[in-house]
Design an enzyme around this catalytic site. Structure first.
Site, PDB file in Angstrom:
ATOM      1  N   TYR A 236      14.086 -23.375  29.286  1.00  0.00           N
ATOM      2  CA  TYR A 236      13.261 -23.507  28.065  1.00  0.00           C
ATOM      3  C   TYR A 236      13.445 -22.269  27.190  1.00  0.00           C
ATOM      4  O   TYR A 236      13.693 -22.366  25.983  1.00  0.00           O
ATOM      5  CB  TYR A 236      11.797 -23.679  28.466  1.00  0.00           C
ATOM      6  CG  TYR A 236      10.815 -23.763  27.313  1.00  0.00           C
ATOM      7  CD1 TYR A 236      10.650 -24.951  26.599  1.00  0.00           C
ATOM      8  CD2 TYR A 236      10.041 -22.663  26.950  1.00  0.00           C
ATOM      9  CE1 TYR A 236       9.738 -25.034  25.549  1.00  0.00           C
ATOM     10  CE2 TYR A 236       9.132 -22.736  25.903  1.00  0.00           C
ATOM     11  CZ  TYR A 236       8.974 -23.919  25.204  1.00  0.00           C
ATOM     12  OH  TYR A 236       8.076 -23.999  24.164  1.00  0.00           O
TER      13      TYR A 236
HETATM   14  N1  LIG Z   1       1.764 -26.145  22.081  1.00  0.00           N
HETATM   15  C1  LIG Z   1       2.265 -24.937  22.357  1.00  0.00           C
HETATM   16  O1  LIG Z   1       1.603 -24.070  22.975  1.00  0.00           O
HETATM   17  C2  LIG Z   1       3.648 -24.580  21.890  1.00  0.00           C
HETATM   18  C3  LIG Z   1       4.068 -23.250  22.104  1.00  0.00           C
HETATM   19  C4  LIG Z   1       5.350 -22.892  21.705  1.00  0.00           C
HETATM   20  C5  LIG Z   1       6.178 -23.817  21.104  1.00  0.00           C
HETATM   21  N2  LIG Z   1       5.738 -25.099  20.895  1.00  0.00           N
HETATM   22  C6  LIG Z   1       6.672 -26.036  20.270  1.00  0.00           C
HETATM   23  O2  LIG Z   1       6.036 -26.744  19.209  1.00  0.00           O
HETATM   24  C7  LIG Z   1       6.560 -28.083  19.128  1.00  0.00           C
HETATM   25  C8  LIG Z   1       5.434 -29.087  19.188  1.00  0.00           C
HETATM   26  O3  LIG Z   1       4.699 -28.874  20.381  1.00  0.00           O
HETATM   27  P1  LIG Z   1       3.303 -29.606  20.697  1.00  0.00           P
HETATM   28  O4  LIG Z   1       2.636 -28.779  21.722  1.00  0.00           O
HETATM   29  O5  LIG Z   1       2.615 -29.965  19.436  1.00  0.00           O
HETATM   30  O6  LIG Z   1       3.860 -30.939  21.399  1.00  0.00           O
HETATM   31  P2  LIG Z   1       3.083 -32.228  22.001  1.00  0.00           P
HETATM   32  O7  LIG Z   1       3.679 -32.461  23.333  1.00  0.00           O
HETATM   33  O8  LIG Z   1       1.613 -32.056  21.903  1.00  0.00           O
HETATM   34  O9  LIG Z   1       3.530 -33.395  20.995  1.00  0.00           O
HETATM   35  C9  LIG Z   1       4.900 -33.736  20.903  1.00  0.00           C
HETATM   36  C10 LIG Z   1       5.059 -35.086  20.237  1.00  0.00           C
HETATM   37  O10 LIG Z   1       6.464 -35.392  20.247  1.00  0.00           O
HETATM   38  C11 LIG Z   1       6.663 -36.707  20.790  1.00  0.00           C
HETATM   39  N3  LIG Z   1       7.985 -36.727  21.441  1.00  0.00           N
HETATM   40  C12 LIG Z   1       8.296 -36.191  22.649  1.00  0.00           C
HETATM   41  N4  LIG Z   1       9.596 -36.398  22.933  1.00  0.00           N
HETATM   42  C13 LIG Z   1      10.121 -37.063  21.880  1.00  0.00           C
HETATM   43  C14 LIG Z   1      11.418 -37.565  21.599  1.00  0.00           C
HETATM   44  N5  LIG Z   1      12.431 -37.413  22.469  1.00  0.00           N
HETATM   45  N6  LIG Z   1      11.625 -38.214  20.423  1.00  0.00           N
HETATM   46  C15 LIG Z   1      10.603 -38.392  19.541  1.00  0.00           C
HETATM   47  N7  LIG Z   1       9.347 -37.945  19.772  1.00  0.00           N
HETATM   48  C16 LIG Z   1       9.101 -37.270  20.921  1.00  0.00           C
HETATM   49  C17 LIG Z   1       5.498 -36.895  21.760  1.00  0.00           C
HETATM   50  O11 LIG Z   1       5.269 -38.265  22.047  1.00  0.00           O
HETATM   51  C18 LIG Z   1       4.356 -36.223  20.981  1.00  0.00           C
HETATM   52  O12 LIG Z   1       3.790 -37.106  20.052  1.00  0.00           O
HETATM   53  C19 LIG Z   1       7.578 -28.198  20.284  1.00  0.00           C
HETATM   54  O13 LIG Z   1       8.873 -27.905  19.819  1.00  0.00           O
HETATM   55  C20 LIG Z   1       7.130 -27.110  21.251  1.00  0.00           C
HETATM   56  O14 LIG Z   1       8.172 -26.629  22.080  1.00  0.00           O
HETATM   57  C21 LIG Z   1       4.487 -25.501  21.286  1.00  0.00           C
END
Ligand SMILES: NC(=O)c1ccc[n+]([C@@H]2O[C@H](COP(=O)([O-])OP(=O)(O)OC[C@H]3O[C@@H](n4cnc5c(N)ncnc54)[C@H](O)[C@@H]3O)[C@@H](O)[C@H]2O)c1
Length: 276
Positions: free
Chosen positions: A155
């Protein structure tokens, strides 16, 4: 300053939940036409109710054919794309050491955190060029893309690679006047990081005090950054990294003592003589 997105078309991948959902809502509130590529059919149905005029495509952005379907739907409906948010990404819960990691787990991390950015961006470029100059691509990285995070090396590795992708694309697209930037979130309450299950009940205040801003992130924090990067507020910004992290990148190894001072020494919490 014009922060309206009237007349702009924005694609947000994975807008069914969390950060992507908050970004799509913010863009819709500012008048943008919204397109979504979302893997989960239930979430697609929800999105159709929340954004009745949006183009919601059930699609897994890890697959080229699905991405091309999304592109074709946007082409048919709007004929152009002004803003692309490559939001999909996941830690996949593969919290283990590198020697325990299977080949398939490494590949899965690549697919969900990096490869789709290549597939989606490549497919959307003709539509972004068709929109004319002033486009914006925003990639969701992570604070783990800027520090060494053990027990999920894959990751961390692919989130670091998002920086290279962003910087190189910013130069490659400079002649098209399409800007490319990234957002690096710290821990943010979402489906994949559900804080109420991660922080023990009663420990919220102590946990929040780990960050300079006294709380963990909310999806809306990133929507604010994504609005800035999509509008002319950031018209002189490309190839850059925006830390939306409650101050954690700058904080580095500093910890807050019970007295509220910052220290690089260990903080002893079970004694009156906490490091100060
Ligand atoms: N939440 C955190 O703490 C955090 C921290 C660092 C980085 N991020 C990054 O922010 C971004 C969003 O994270 P989040 O926590 O809001 O995610 P989440 O898991 O809450 O939501 C992700 C969404 O993407 C959809 N999804 C998953 N795989 C998919 C695919 N292959 N094709 C289309 N849709 C897909 C899921 O169904 C969901 O609706 C990501 O890139 C994540 O790595 C999040």
């Amino acid at each position: 300053m014009n922060i309206s997105l009237e007349g702009k078309v924005a694609l947000v991948t994975g807008a069914g939940a969390g950060i992507g959902r908050a970004i799509a809502k913010a863009y819709a509130d500012l008048g943008a036409e919204i397109a979504v590529a979302e893997i989960d059919p239930g979430k697609c149905a929800e999105l159709r109710a929340v954004f009745p005029s949006a183009e919601i495509v059930e699609a897994d952005v890890r697959h080229r054919a699905a991405v091309e379907r999304v592109r074709d739907r946007i082409a048919e409906r709007f004929g152009r794309l002004n803003i692309l948010v490559n939001n999909v990404g996941h830690h996949l819960n593969t919290f283990k050491t590198l020697d325990e990691m299977e080949d398939a787990e490494w590949d899965a991390q690549h697919d969900i955190n990096l490869r789709h950015m290549f597939l989606v961006t490549r497919a959307m470029l003709p539509l972004m060029r068709a929109a004319g100059k002033g486009g914006s691509i925003i990639n969701l990285s992570s604070i783990e893309g800027f520090r060494g995070c053990p027990y999920n090396v894959a990751y961390t590795t692919f989130k670091h690679a998002v920086t290279g992708f962003t910087r190189a694309m910013a130069l490659e697209l400079a002649n098209d006047e399409i800007r490319v930037n990234l957002i690096a979130p710290e821990t943010t309450d979402s489906e994949q990081v559900p804080l109420k299950h991660i922080i023990k009940p009663g420990m919220e205040e102590i946990a929040n005090r780990m960050l300079p801003t006294n709380r963990y992130g909310r999806p809306e924090d990133h929507a604010g950054a994504a609005v800035y990067l999509a509008t002319e507020l950031s018209s002189w910004v490309t190839g850059s990294e925006m830390f939306v992290d409650g101050g954690s990148h700058n904080q580095n190894i500093f910890k807050r003592t019970p007295q509220g001072r910052w220290t690089v020494m260990g903080v002893v919490t079970d004694s009156a003589s906490a490091a100060d």
